[in-house]
Scaffold this motif. Structure first.
Motif, PDB file in Angstrom:
ATOM      1  N   ARG A 132      13.052 -39.256 -75.314  1.00  0.00           N
ATOM      2  CA  ARG A 132      12.798 -40.552 -75.884  1.00  0.00           C
ATOM      3  C   ARG A 132      11.879 -40.281 -77.187  1.00  0.00           C
ATOM      4  O   ARG A 132      12.298 -41.038 -77.978  1.00  0.00           O
ATOM      5  CB  ARG A 132      12.083 -41.014 -74.959  1.00  0.00           C
ATOM      6  CG  ARG A 132      12.723 -41.609 -73.763  1.00  0.00           C
ATOM      7  CD  ARG A 132      11.786 -42.249 -72.733  1.00  0.00           C
ATOM      8  NE  ARG A 132      11.559 -43.578 -73.193  1.00  0.00           N
ATOM      9  CZ  ARG A 132      10.443 -44.101 -73.125  1.00  0.00           C
ATOM     10  NH1 ARG A 132       9.324 -43.459 -72.643  1.00  0.00           N
ATOM     11  NH2 ARG A 132      10.156 -45.268 -73.627  1.00  0.00           N
ATOM     12  N   ILE A 133      11.257 -39.302 -77.474  1.00  0.00           N
ATOM     13  CA  ILE A 133      10.529 -38.953 -78.414  1.00  0.00           C
ATOM     14  C   ILE A 133      11.202 -38.700 -79.661  1.00  0.00           C
ATOM     15  O   ILE A 133      11.265 -39.173 -80.721  1.00  0.00           O
ATOM     16  CB  ILE A 133       9.133 -38.104 -78.172  1.00  0.00           C
ATOM     17  CG1 ILE A 133       8.155 -38.699 -77.342  1.00  0.00           C
ATOM     18  CG2 ILE A 133       8.657 -37.509 -79.716  1.00  0.00           C
ATOM     19  CD1 ILE A 133       7.170 -37.784 -76.860  1.00  0.00           C
ATOM     20  N   ASN A 134      12.125 -37.598 -79.449  1.00  0.00           N
ATOM     21  CA  ASN A 134      13.111 -37.087 -80.219  1.00  0.00           C
ATOM     22  C   ASN A 134      14.141 -38.291 -81.030  1.00  0.00           C
ATOM     23  O   ASN A 134      14.100 -38.311 -81.876  1.00  0.00           O
ATOM     24  CB  ASN A 134      13.891 -35.950 -79.754  1.00  0.00           C
ATOM     25  CG  ASN A 134      13.152 -34.780 -79.318  1.00  0.00           C
ATOM     26  OD1 ASN A 134      12.240 -34.532 -80.023  1.00  0.00           O
ATOM     27  ND2 ASN A 134      13.462 -33.860 -78.647  1.00  0.00           N
ATOM     28  N   LEU A 135      14.477 -39.011 -79.795  1.00  0.00           N
ATOM     29  CA  LEU A 135      15.311 -39.946 -80.475  1.00  0.00           C
ATOM     30  C   LEU A 135      14.837 -41.038 -81.151  1.00  0.00           C
ATOM     31  O   LEU A 135      15.328 -41.641 -82.197  1.00  0.00           O
ATOM     32  CB  LEU A 135      16.285 -40.591 -79.274  1.00  0.00           C
ATOM     33  CG  LEU A 135      17.257 -41.103 -79.514  1.00  0.00           C
ATOM     34  CD1 LEU A 135      18.514 -40.400 -79.973  1.00  0.00           C
ATOM     35  CD2 LEU A 135      18.040 -41.916 -78.313  1.00  0.00           C
TER      36      LEU A 135
ATOM     37  N   LEU B  35      21.463 -43.429 -78.063  1.00  0.00           N
ATOM     38  CA  LEU B  35      20.829 -44.192 -77.102  1.00  0.00           C
ATOM     39  C   LEU B  35      20.191 -42.899 -76.540  1.00  0.00           C
ATOM     40  O   LEU B  35      20.982 -41.938 -76.362  1.00  0.00           O
ATOM     41  CB  LEU B  35      21.845 -45.086 -76.224  1.00  0.00           C
ATOM     42  CG  LEU B  35      22.452 -46.109 -76.558  1.00  0.00           C
ATOM     43  CD1 LEU B  35      23.558 -46.716 -75.694  1.00  0.00           C
ATOM     44  CD2 LEU B  35      21.741 -47.293 -76.953  1.00  0.00           C
ATOM     45  N   ALA B  36      18.878 -42.995 -75.968  1.00  0.00           N
ATOM     46  CA  ALA B  36      18.471 -42.302 -75.018  1.00  0.00           C
ATOM     47  C   ALA B  36      18.849 -42.396 -73.639  1.00  0.00           C
ATOM     48  O   ALA B  36      18.746 -43.772 -73.330  1.00  0.00           O
ATOM     49  CB  ALA B  36      17.021 -42.205 -75.277  1.00  0.00           C
ATOM     50  N   VAL B  37      19.410 -41.399 -72.982  1.00  0.00           N
ATOM     51  CA  VAL B  37      19.789 -41.809 -71.863  1.00  0.00           C
ATOM     52  C   VAL B  37      19.309 -40.631 -70.587  1.00  0.00           C
ATOM     53  O   VAL B  37      19.191 -39.509 -71.046  1.00  0.00           O
ATOM     54  CB  VAL B  37      21.494 -41.414 -71.778  1.00  0.00           C
ATOM     55  CG1 VAL B  37      21.942 -41.722 -70.176  1.00  0.00           C
ATOM     56  CG2 VAL B  37      22.107 -42.599 -72.265  1.00  0.00           C
ATOM     57  N   SER B  38      18.704 -41.281 -69.579  1.00  0.00           N
ATOM     58  CA  SER B  38      18.038 -40.473 -68.783  1.00  0.00           C
ATOM     59  C   SER B  38      19.076 -40.256 -67.232  1.00  0.00           C
ATOM     60  O   SER B  38      18.852 -40.729 -66.430  1.00  0.00           O
ATOM     61  CB  SER B  38      16.713 -41.304 -68.138  1.00  0.00           C
ATOM     62  OG  SER B  38      15.955 -41.333 -69.009  1.00  0.00           O
ATOM     63  N   GLY B  39      20.084 -39.167 -67.591  1.00  0.00           N
ATOM     64  CA  GLY B  39      20.834 -38.884 -66.513  1.00  0.00           C
ATOM     65  C   GLY B  39      21.747 -40.150 -66.202  1.00  0.00           C
ATOM     66  O   GLY B  39      21.919 -41.014 -66.836  1.00  0.00           O
TER      67      GLY B  39
ATOM     68  N   ASP C 198      13.929 -49.533 -79.309  1.00  0.00           N
ATOM     69  CA  ASP C 198      13.169 -50.112 -78.299  1.00  0.00           C
ATOM     70  C   ASP C 198      12.223 -49.110 -77.582  1.00  0.00           C
ATOM     71  O   ASP C 198      11.522 -49.664 -76.707  1.00  0.00           O
ATOM     72  CB  ASP C 198      14.375 -50.483 -77.097  1.00  0.00           C
ATOM     73  CG  ASP C 198      15.116 -51.593 -77.528  1.00  0.00           C
ATOM     74  OD1 ASP C 198      14.736 -52.361 -78.628  1.00  0.00           O
ATOM     75  OD2 ASP C 198      16.102 -51.853 -77.122  1.00  0.00           O
ATOM     76  N   ILE C 199      12.160 -47.629 -77.970  1.00  0.00           N
ATOM     77  CA  ILE C 199      11.476 -46.814 -77.534  1.00  0.00           C
ATOM     78  C   ILE C 199       9.990 -47.021 -78.145  1.00  0.00           C
ATOM     79  O   ILE C 199       9.603 -47.053 -79.005  1.00  0.00           O
ATOM     80  CB  ILE C 199      11.773 -45.347 -77.764  1.00  0.00           C
ATOM     81  CG1 ILE C 199      13.313 -45.203 -77.069  1.00  0.00           C
ATOM     82  CG2 ILE C 199      10.802 -44.336 -77.223  1.00  0.00           C
ATOM     83  CD1 ILE C 199      13.930 -44.160 -77.507  1.00  0.00           C
TER      84      ILE C 199
END
Length: 134
Positions: A128-131, A62-66, A88-89
């Motif tokens: 997000r792009i990397n994930l 999952l991409a998590v923003s803090g 979902d990105i």
């Protein structure tokens, strides 16, 4: 084999809720965390990064923003400002956000640009792009 429950929650609601996790790894502000069943209780602030959840010999990301991670022996809860599954990105939207943030950073020497906020936006977009690319 011992397992535990993992819950990822944002202000918009739950993003991930599963039982049977074997390991969670993510990056806190103090460094990389690897959580196994029975881990000592812990609360730590998270960086903008990926959360990796190992379950049934598969790893979900999952991409998590803090946000924060709360660890208890039987459950890991991540309270994130934002969290997304790779599928979902919206990569185009993330790439546009990256470009906007880079432009703001270049202009940060001019007055009126918040460097820290632009850097955070850039970090979120890159994460997000990397994930999404994996």
């Amino acid at each position: 084999m011992k397992t535990f429950t993992v819950s990822v929650v944002t202000p918009d609601g739950p993003v991930y809720e599963e039982t049977g996790a074997e390991m969670v790894s993510t990056k806190a502000t103090s460094g990389e965390l690897g959580i196994l069943p029975g881990h000592v209780p812990l609360v730590a602030p998270l960086t903008i990064n990926a959360v990796r959840i190992k379950k049934d010999n598969n790893t979900q990301t999952l991409a998590v923003s803090g946000g924060f991670i709360e660890v208890r022996p039987e459950k890991v809860t991540i309270l994130a400002q934002a969290a997304e599954r790779p599928g979902d990105i919206n990569v185009d939207r993330a790439a546009a956000a990256k470009e906007r943030a880079e432009n703001r950073l270049q202009k940060s020497k001019q007055e009126g640009v918040d460097f820290a906020r632009a850097q955070l936006a850039l970090d979120r977009a890159i994460n997000r792009i990397n994930l999404a690319g994996k």
